[in-house]
Every structure is written in C-alpha cells, then in structure tokens.
Design a protein around this motif. Sequence first.
Motif: not given
Length: 505
Positions: A362, A364, A388-391, A438, A468, A472
């Motif tokens: 992931k 993270e 995309a996710r901003e993590v 997702s 993830i 979703t």
Amino acid sequence: MVYLVGAGPGDPGLITVKGREVLRRAQVVVYDQLASPELLQEAPADAEIIYVGKKAGAHALPQEGINQLLVDKARAGLRVVRLKGGDPFVFGRGGEEALALANVGLPFEIVPGVTAAVAVPAYAGIPVTHRGLASLVTFITGHEDPTKEASAIPWDVLAQTQGTLVFLMGVKNLADNCRRLLAGGRVPTTPAAVIEKGATLQQRTVTGVLENIAARAQAAAIKPPAILVVGEAVSLRESLTWWETRPLWGKTAVVTRTREQASALSALLTAAGARCLEAPTIEIGPPDDGAPLDQALENLPRYQWLVFTSANGVTAFLTRLGERGKDVRALGGLKIAAIGPATAQALEARGLKADVVPAQFKAEDLLAALSPQVSPGDKVLLARAQIAREVLPQGLVRLGVEVDVVPVYQARQVTEIPPAAQAAFEQGKVDLLTFTSSATVHNFALLVGKDRFQTLAQNAVVAAIGPITGATLQEYGVTPQVQPEDFTISALSRAIVEYFMSQQC
C-alpha cells in the motif's frame, strides 16, 4: 500452403507447439465447431477468420465447399491454417481435404493433434488402456455414412473384443450402438461412460453399464459433442477423476481487470476449474496532458528517486521514454522504488531492479519503506496514474522531500459489458466477483448500476485484492468474503481457492 492442424479437443492448452506456431503465422484461418475459439486469439490480428463448423443437421458449409475454399485460398498464394478439433486424420475428414489439395497440385502439411478419442476419456479419468483391464483400444465412428447400404462396422467382432471401445460423434445413435454390442454378445454389465463437451469447462460425464448407459445419458439430457466409452477401464474413473473435481469446478468468475491484465488472473482461476468471464471495467490510456511527463524525462538528472505505484505506470513511463529517443541508461543515476512485487517484476522485465519494495503493498507501506532512505531536499519523481490517492506525495513532502507528481497514464471507464458477461449478469449466474483496485469497483458499479451490483454481490462470493479495494467495496454496501494478506494476483487466486475449498468441508 495449407496447414491441416489438429487443435486437440476442448482445452486450448492441448494444441501442439507446432500447431500454435503455424497458427501465429496464418493469413487465413478456417476453423470448425470443435476447435477452441480461444485459439483464434493466437492468429495475427489481420488474419481472415472463416467459420465452417458443423452441427447435427446444420452445416455452415458442406464438406465439398470447405475443400474448395481451401483450394481457392491456397491458389491465391495465402498461408492457410485449417484448424480442426482433435486430430485431422482421426474422424476429422482431414484426409478428404488433403486429397482435394493434392489432386490439384497444391502443397500442404499435416500437423497432428491430440485426438479426442484419447484426451476426452483422460479428462474424465478414464485411461483407454490399462494393464490387466485393457490391452486393446478401438476407435469407432458413432454415426456411419447414412448413404451406406449396410454397416461396415464389424459389430460382432467389437462385441467380443475385451479392450476399450471409443465411439465418437454418436449421441444420436447411442441407444442403437449399445443395442448392437449387446446383440453381439458384449456383457450387459460392462462399464460404460458418456462424456459431453469433453476437456472443456462444460464437461459432463454420465457413467453406468452397457445395458443402461443410453437411458442414463438420455435422462441427463446429454447433447453433442459427446463420446461413448465402453470397457473395464471405465471403472477406474471413480479413482482417477480430476478435471471435474478441481476446487472451482462449475463456478463462474467475473474478472474486472483491464483486457491487457485480465489474462493472468483468468489463467489462475481457470486452472482451478472456474469458467472466467472477462468484464474489463477500465482501460489504460495516456494522461490528458503529457507535457509534465515529457518535461520530467528531459530533466531526469535532477532527481534522486523514481517511484512507481503500479505495473501500468512502469509500462507507460518506459514506453514514453523510448518514444523520446532514450532508454534505461537515462535512469542510471536514479534509485527506484516500487509499491509491490508486480510493479517490481514489470521493472525487471525491462532490465531494472527496484531498490525499495515494501513488505506490504500500500502507499502507506511504501512511504514507511522510503522514509529512512530519503533525505530532506531530495527530489523524487512520482510516476503514477492521473487520479490516485495523495497519501504518498503528502507523506514525502512532510519528510522535507521535493516531489514532482507526474501522471503517466489514466484509467478510463469502459462503457460496454461483453455479451457473455452481460448474459450471466441478467441470468444471475455469477459465483465469484473479483476486484483488483478501487477503480475496478467504482467502474463496475457504474457499468451495471448500484442495485444490480448489490444483487450480484449478495448471490456471489466477492474477492478484493487488498484492504483499500475492500474499503471501496464497503462504500457500495458490499463486504468481500475473500481478501488475501499479500496484495498480489497470485495471492488473490490462492485465497479464492482456499475459500471455496473451506466451504466444501
């Protein structure tokens, strides 16, 4: 040149190496009903594909027409593959087609195939020979030329034969063929089996003895194509059944990955016995604006790190690098990070090895793996999807790293459902729904509608590649029953198999 190629029965994996080789070079493919349609994907995209299949009472083209078609295409100087189920010279009328070519002086080659007479019983767990049970095997047509005045089959001799009898194409005459064997003196309690659609995912096998097998096949509504096997070796099926006992046998699975990526998961699930319907929910394309990627490619020396969050990103980035007149040498001064093993494998396929791959897959976990590796002031090029996710970028910025987020591709929504998948959705005949991101969840919901999505999910097992994707699914009121600890396609496949096996206990 005409190649008469035996495709083997049912399972497309049964075609020979040479058969696949000539198919990949074909300019024209003439195929029949018993050749697996999947094999047509091996032909070049610009090959002419011609169907000449035959069913009982319905011929797309009479045999004389097929012969002439082969002659005409060969005379035009084309490389022709005549793709036939099983072996072309075992009740396949390949001899007639070869003679038609030979009689007019046209060259041809025979590429033998795995005959259904051996492979189909094997897929039903029946060896046609076995020490102590069958030292002789005989192949017999199940329907003779109807214009013959008298049968050319020595029924009395066959009835006295102690080996295995294999009748091909004999559903219509099944009861009559059994009656003739009994009249000739074959023991009524001789083990027998009828195998429908052998070596396919629709295979059905009915067993009995010679005196009742026809009635049992009729009660089971057995339809062509089917093979009758008579002999003591049939008794081994109870111990040797394998094809129909695989963990996902009889299950219909929906694979929602892109067309380019679906094959890997489909192959794993098919090997476990599932019938896979590919219903791609996304397609990969270039980003709306390619300028940021081109600018980054021209300024690669300014970066210390290049980070990839998907195999699609690797492919898109390196493809564009090549289009810009560069190759992997341009990345020589960079360290590379990959979000998981699939992304790392995509890099290795291009001759690149990732310096960092997290234990979990992931954003993270990738951030945690990179934290001790980067220093404040480092410049990182993050090659990722347009949405995309901003993590990851936000976390790197907090570490004092300068991050250039560069879209290298975008996942676009597919707007049409393939007919086979659509029919399964409408009929509610889905046992397994698989989601690998997702985006596949969101787009599947858009494709079929939220209500139908929930209905399908209520009646099927839902599998998510990771938390993830699982989260979703929860947004749509769907809870996945399967979610592997490792977020990879192989782990997802294993988890699915384990789940279904646990339900059988």
